[in-house]
Design a protein around this motif. Sequence first.
Motif, PDB file in Angstrom:
ATOM      1  N   GLY A  36      -1.045  20.364  -4.760  1.00  0.00           N
ATOM      2  CA  GLY A  36      -2.323  19.869  -4.261  1.00  0.00           C
ATOM      3  C   GLY A  36      -3.234  19.391  -5.369  1.00  0.00           C
ATOM      4  O   GLY A  36      -3.929  18.376  -5.231  1.00  0.00           O
ATOM      5  N   GLU A  37      -3.254  20.113  -6.477  1.00  0.00           N
ATOM      6  CA  GLU A  37      -4.069  19.706  -7.632  1.00  0.00           C
ATOM      7  C   GLU A  37      -3.526  18.424  -8.244  1.00  0.00           C
ATOM      8  O   GLU A  37      -4.297  17.547  -8.645  1.00  0.00           O
ATOM      9  N   TRP A  38      -2.198  18.319  -8.314  1.00  0.00           N
ATOM     10  CA  TRP A  38      -1.587  17.130  -8.917  1.00  0.00           C
ATOM     11  C   TRP A  38      -1.905  15.904  -8.079  1.00  0.00           C
ATOM     12  O   TRP A  38      -2.254  14.838  -8.608  1.00  0.00           O
ATOM     13  N   PHE A  39      -1.800  16.025  -6.760  1.00  0.00           N
ATOM     14  CA  PHE A  39      -2.084  14.885  -5.887  1.00  0.00           C
ATOM     15  C   PHE A  39      -3.572  14.521  -5.886  1.00  0.00           C
ATOM     16  O   PHE A  39      -3.932  13.364  -5.660  1.00  0.00           O
ATOM     17  N   ALA A  40      -4.439  15.492  -6.136  1.00  0.00           N
ATOM     18  CA  ALA A  40      -5.869  15.191  -6.228  1.00  0.00           C
ATOM     19  C   ALA A  40      -6.153  14.263  -7.405  1.00  0.00           C
ATOM     20  O   ALA A  40      -7.127  13.501  -7.396  1.00  0.00           O
ATOM     21  N   LEU A  41      -5.277  14.301  -8.406  1.00  0.00           N
ATOM     22  CA  LEU A  41      -5.426  13.441  -9.577  1.00  0.00           C
ATOM     23  C   LEU A  41      -4.578  12.171  -9.479  1.00  0.00           C
ATOM     24  O   LEU A  41      -4.884  11.171 -10.130  1.00  0.00           O
ATOM     25  N   HIS A  42      -3.515  12.224  -8.678  1.00  0.00           N
ATOM     26  CA  HIS A  42      -2.587  11.098  -8.576  1.00  0.00           C
ATOM     27  C   HIS A  42      -2.442  10.698  -7.108  1.00  0.00           C
ATOM     28  O   HIS A  42      -1.614  11.258  -6.382  1.00  0.00           O
ATOM     29  N   HIS A  43      -3.244   9.766  -6.691  1.00  0.00           N
ATOM     30  CA  HIS A  43      -3.196   9.295  -5.306  1.00  0.00           C
ATOM     31  C   HIS A  43      -3.454   7.799  -5.282  1.00  0.00           C
ATOM     32  O   HIS A  43      -3.886   7.210  -6.277  1.00  0.00           O
ATOM     33  N   CYS A  44      -3.155   7.181  -4.147  1.00  0.00           N
ATOM     34  CA  CYS A  44      -3.384   5.738  -4.026  1.00  0.00           C
ATOM     35  C   CYS A  44      -3.816   5.421  -2.603  1.00  0.00           C
ATOM     36  O   CYS A  44      -3.646   6.231  -1.682  1.00  0.00           O
ATOM     37  N   ALA A  45      -4.381   4.230  -2.424  1.00  0.00           N
ATOM     38  CA  ALA A  45      -4.945   3.854  -1.132  1.00  0.00           C
ATOM     39  C   ALA A  45      -3.892   3.823  -0.028  1.00  0.00           C
ATOM     40  O   ALA A  45      -4.152   4.256   1.101  1.00  0.00           O
ATOM     41  N   VAL A  46      -2.709   3.310  -0.345  1.00  0.00           N
ATOM     42  CA  VAL A  46      -1.657   3.233   0.678  1.00  0.00           C
ATOM     43  C   VAL A  46      -1.291   4.625   1.172  1.00  0.00           C
ATOM     44  O   VAL A  46      -1.185   4.868   2.381  1.00  0.00           O
ATOM     45  N   ALA A  47      -1.094   5.535   0.236  1.00  0.00           N
ATOM     46  CA  ALA A  47      -0.750   6.905   0.611  1.00  0.00           C
ATOM     47  C   ALA A  47      -1.896   7.565   1.372  1.00  0.00           C
ATOM     48  O   ALA A  47      -1.663   8.335   2.312  1.00  0.00           O
ATOM     49  N   ASP A  48      -3.139   7.272   0.989  1.00  0.00           N
ATOM     50  CA  ASP A  48      -4.293   7.843   1.683  1.00  0.00           C
ATOM     51  C   ASP A  48      -4.358   7.374   3.136  1.00  0.00           C
ATOM     52  O   ASP A  48      -4.633   8.169   4.042  1.00  0.00           O
ATOM     53  N   ILE A  49      -4.102   6.091   3.355  1.00  0.00           N
ATOM     54  CA  ILE A  49      -4.122   5.554   4.717  1.00  0.00           C
ATOM     55  C   ILE A  49      -2.991   6.160   5.544  1.00  0.00           C
ATOM     56  O   ILE A  49      -3.191   6.609   6.685  1.00  0.00           O
TER      57      ILE A  49
END
Length: 270
Positions: A75-88
């Motif tokens: 969860g901490e790693w994804f809080a730092l490494h995310h993108c708009a496509v994955a967020d949508i």
Amino acid sequence: MDCLLIAILFAVLVAIRPTRRFTLYMLPWFLFGFIYSSMRFLPNYEVNPIDVKGLYDAEKSLFGITTATGTLIPGEWFALHHCAVADIMAGLFYLCWVPVPIMFSIYLYFTKQYEWVLRFTWAFLIVNLVGFIGYYVHPAAPPWYAMNYGFTPILHTPGNVGGLGRFDQLVGLNIFHSIYGKNANVFAAIPSLHAAYLLVTTVYAVKSHRRWYTCCLFGFICVGIWFTAVYAGHHYVIDVLLGILTAIIGMLITEALWHKWGKRILPKSL
């Protein structure tokens, strides 16, 4: 108040002849809503101590990601490494959590798959009951709680959208903010029922011989929800695995009960 409204709605729909049969078939959904709402009267943290640090440490030990600054939970790693496509995609997956199972049960009813309506909806309820027991046996904080508040339990902490807030920002709507703002108890991470619901739906789609693309779609959404639960910081990988186990246990119980009593009792009562 929610419990009262659910009870009144059920009573009204049962009293009206055109909706009576459908409402009785959907009884497990009403029971699910009633029981879930009633849990507000006895929060799980009043029954057992809240686990914050133990679960966090276990997640880091089992699934930690090594970085230059130290080991991070997913969860901490994804809080730092995310993108708009994955967020949508994450937001879209999570919006399917309850609506897809409800629509599937309605579809089964209106296509006259009455046996499968009963088996699916009662399996869904029993899976929830197993999960609710887990909430009370082991109250646990989600990843976002440890990430935002540390390891000291703070009662009445408001719900948090976690990484799903990025979806709201991208679409310009407060969808998840409105949903999680109403969360009365954030210490119910174990097991992840988010991980359970679409698994149950997918299994019963396969068992009831739905078309292959329907089963594949449900399976895709299921895996997407598993990913989102961790990606958005709402659940640990441990929670997701326990949610999958909860679904399996609930379905096994349901099928055992069905094969022993279901065909003789449930259809006659409806």
